[in-house]
Scaffold this active site. Structure first.
Site, PDB file in Angstrom:
ATOM      1  CE1 TYR A 147      -7.516  -1.678   6.769  1.00  0.00           C
ATOM      2  CE2 TYR A 147      -6.247  -1.110   4.823  1.00  0.00           C
ATOM      3  CZ  TYR A 147      -6.388  -1.146   6.188  1.00  0.00           C
ATOM      4  OH  TYR A 147      -5.395  -0.621   6.989  1.00  0.00           O
ATOM      5  CG  ASP A 200      -3.925   8.378   8.076  1.00  0.00           C
ATOM      6  OD1 ASP A 200      -3.814   7.156   8.292  1.00  0.00           O
ATOM      7  OD2 ASP A 200      -4.190   8.855   6.953  1.00  0.00           O
ATOM      8  CD  GLU A 249      -2.937  -0.703   2.460  1.00  0.00           C
ATOM      9  OE1 GLU A 249      -2.715   0.229   3.252  1.00  0.00           O
ATOM     10  OE2 GLU A 249      -3.780  -1.578   2.668  1.00  0.00           O
TER      11      GLU A 249
END
Ligand code: PLP
Lengths: 407, 283
Positions: B184, B69, B58
């Site tokens: 995911y 994040d 990734e």
């Protein structure tokens, strides 16, 4: 571009105003965002909710706020007749509380036990901390360190009200980054927490919901001006950060073709310097904080830091409904510099005995620019979105005065 | 969707997962930010990852405002941007990587704005040509699939969807509708690099997702050690590690923020340990 029959229908079901708006949200938050949208749909059609909100707006906030004819300002400018919508007289000193009352009642209905919010000028933070005190719900306010410094009085108010202030030290250390941190908090506390968004931007349903809660401003103005003048105004002026006070004033008038509507964005130190927050004038469509909007960005799609003397306008984007109204040409958006806003700040203070917020000063500045060339029977309504006590440190600094030392 | 279905999009991802299944083990998926801490060092890391045991890469597209994040990956994005990384350079790095490795799948991961600004059509074409296999765009849920997911599928690139603990059984089919490559699973409600999920919870969640799809299931967020990676590898088809790798970059910078001589080796040695953890688990 085709002109719609009404400008007041948006957004569509997926939260779009033309190409703007939407739900650009990480999957973890998506179900929560749908929950808020559903809860709001139910609440707004529930007479109990409507009644409760109306009660707090009148008995706690002090609405309706006056529509005040600024006679001395009008005389001095020698043109259009200028009315000020006195949102500065609301409890907590700005229009922000119209929205926090609505959303705290919604959060309560949803059974949420913790509130988070982002703030720039601290007015939304104060309005959030206030309703959280009133309803006994703990709250955490994210605020950039640059804003904590320049809006110190509001920081202290929030503390007194029992809020936890989380200083944000990344990026530009202002509103954009506070918004990022609030979103990160929400992702991390999905079960308990309600994100009380402070402006008409962000992921759907927030731009719509915040607008609806702020529309009380324009609805009152319609009634008040009919009473005072027997007709609708010719021009409306309001400043734009994310766009909530402006859309609240504008929306009820969008379908009145004869009413000219003007939004003022912060041109900071001047458009040519690159140090400004004029997203419509100098930005391009992009996606941030859950919605597509005009954004200040560099040649690689990185978001740029905004710059404005006014913390509440210091944001590189602008709410999606304004972006759409700009593109279809219904509302005119103009840049106003720090210097022009400061001049308006002093003028209004001296002439009318009203100290305006630096945000609101951007609207007044534009009114001062155009009023002299307009006939005396031209009626102009300027949204005085907040009072300026919070800005005294900033203004003192621009005058070379150090508070408490060389006054 | 006309003609193209998500399932018909064939990339290196499908081949890699099939090969690993035959081998009887899970994949190690490594996240690094393109151009972190600078373009040259970042490229060396990228080129070294397959040799260190990364099965799928990734590659983060740096963004000024990475809202999902935590501090580690935020900082890596900042380092890359400060060093002048651009979208064009990110794609160039994939192109360079492909001159040596035509098997390891590369998934570009990031946020929508830099892609939107680059131009969706041009981006899909350039990414495909460069050798990109999949995209993970954090702020593009299925509600916004027409923005990039559908164009990507049309251009022959997998669009990988995130599912979260908050994605219930009612919503999962919607999320999986145009999912391809793999799914995911974000194992915690939180930002990257902060907390770790309990193994039992991950196990239950993966089983739940498998009831809805045949796609391989990768699990990420909060895996920081070879043991953690092994735990995940025992229940899922892939373990994704990001912040812990990126922290090895951070820990090997000098006072001016420049790469110290041993940086690339440190990152790759850590990757090797993660790979050993994953490879120990036989299925
Ligand atoms: C007094 C005042 N006016 C205007 C604004 C700008 O926000 P908005 O555009 O949402 O009205 C702020 C924001 O903090 C404010 O405090």
């Amino acid at each position: 571009m085709n002109k719609p029959n009404t400008f007041r229908e948006g957004p569509d079901e997926t939260g779009h105003f033309g190409i703007f708006g939407g739900q650009f949200v990480a999957e973890t938050l998506m179900p929560l965002v749908h929950d808020v949208a559903e809860a709001y749909e139910t609440a707004k059609n529930d007479p109990e909710f409507v009644k409760e909100k109306a009660y707090y707006l009148s008995q706690y906030v002090g609405r309706p706020s006056p529509l005040y004819l600024a006679q001395r300002l009008t005389d001095k400018l020698g043109g259009a007749k200028i009315y000020l919508k006195r949102e500065d007289l609301n409890h907590t000193g700005a229009h922000k509380v119209n929205n926090t009352i609505g959303q705290i009642l919604l959060a309560k209905r949803m059974g949420k036990t913790r509130i988070i919010a982002e703030t720039g000028a601290g007015q939304h933070g104060v309005a959030t901390a206030t309703v959280c005190a009133l309803f006994d719900i703990p709250c955490t306010i994210y605020m950039g360190t640059k804003d904590i410094e320049r809006q110190a009085p509001n920081v202290f108010r929030m503390k007194m009200l029992g809020a936890e202030i989380k200083p944000v030290t990344v990026g530009s250390c202002s509103l954009k980054d506070a918004m990022n941190e609030a979103i990160r908090d929400w992702v991390s506390n999905v079960d308990t927490t309600y994100f009380l968004v402070g402006t008409a931007a962000g992921m759907h349903p927030f731009p719509m919901m915040v607008r609806d809660f702020q529309c009380v401003i324009g609805e009152e103005v319609r009634e008040q001006i009919m009473e005072a003048e027997g007709r609708l105004p010719d021009t409306l002026v309001a400043c734009i950060g994310g766009g909530s006070n402006a859309i609240g004033l504008f929306h009820p008038f969008l379908d009145d073709a004869d009413v000219k509507i003007i939004g003022t964005e912060a041109a900071g130190k001047g458009l040519e310097t690159g140090l400004h927050a004029a997203s419509l004038t100098a930005g391009q469509p992009g996606v941030l904080h859950g919605n597509r909007m005009y954004l200040l960005q560099d040649e690689d799609g990185q978001i740029m830091e905004a710059d404005s003397v006014s913390a509440g306008l210091d944001y590189p984007g602008i709410g999606p409904e304004h972006c759409w109204l700009h593109d279809i040409g219904r509302v005119e958006y103009v840049p106003v510099t720090d210097a022009e806003a400061l001049d308006a700040f002093h003028t209004l203070t001296k002439l009318e005995g009203i100290i305006p917020a630096l945000e609101s000063s951007h609207a007044i500045a534009h009114a001062m620019k155009i009023a002299p060339d307009l006939p005396q029977d031209h009626i102009m309504v300027v949204n005085l979105s907040g009072r300026g006590d919070k800005d005294l440190n900033t203004v003192a600094a621009t005058m070379g005065v150090e508070m408490g030392v060389n006054l | 969707m006309n003609a193209i279905t998500a399932k018909s999009v064939e990339t290196r991802l499908g081949k890699r997962f099939a090969a690993l299944k035959a081998e009887g083990r899970a994949a190690l998926v490594t996240f690094v930010t393109a151009g972190d801490p600078d373009a040259q060092t970042g490229l060396k890391i990228l080129q070294g990852l397959p040799g260190a045991g990364a099965d799928i890469i990734e590659l983060g597209m740096p963004f000024s405002d990475p809202m999902a994040d935590g501090p580690s990956i935020q900082a890596s994005s900042q380092r890359a941007l400060a060093a002048g990384m651009t979208m064009k350079q990110t794609l160039d790095q994939v192109r360079t990587f492909r001159t040596q490795d035509n098997d390891t799948p590369i998934v570009l991961m990031g946020y929508y704005n830099p892609v939107y600004f680059y131009g969706v059509e041009k981006f899909v074409a350039d990414a495909k040509e460069a050798g990109v296999d999949g995209l993970i765009i954090v702020d593009l849920p299925p509600e916004e699939e027409s923005e990039l997911c559908l164009p990507a599928l049309k251009g022959g690139i997998n669009f990988i969807y995130l599912t979260a603990p908050t994605t219930d059984d009612k919503r999962l089919p919607r999320v999986l509708e145009n999912a391809s490559g793999f799914v995911y699973y974000v194992s915690i409600t939180g930002v990257t690099g902060t907390a770790s999920a309990a193994k039992a919870d991950v196990d239950a969640a993966v089983s739940r997702i498998r009831r809805h799809t045949d796609l391989p299931v990768a699990v990420g967020f909060g895996i920081t050690t070879p043991e953690g990676a092994a735990d995940v590898a025992s229940v899922a088809d892939a373990a994704v590690v990001g912040s812990a790798i990126v922290n090895r970059v951070r820990d090997n910078l000098d006072e001016q923020g420049r790469a110290k001589p041993g940086l690339v080796d440190e990152v790759l040695n850590f990757t090797k340990k993660l790979a050993d953890g994953v490879r120990k688990v036989k299925k």
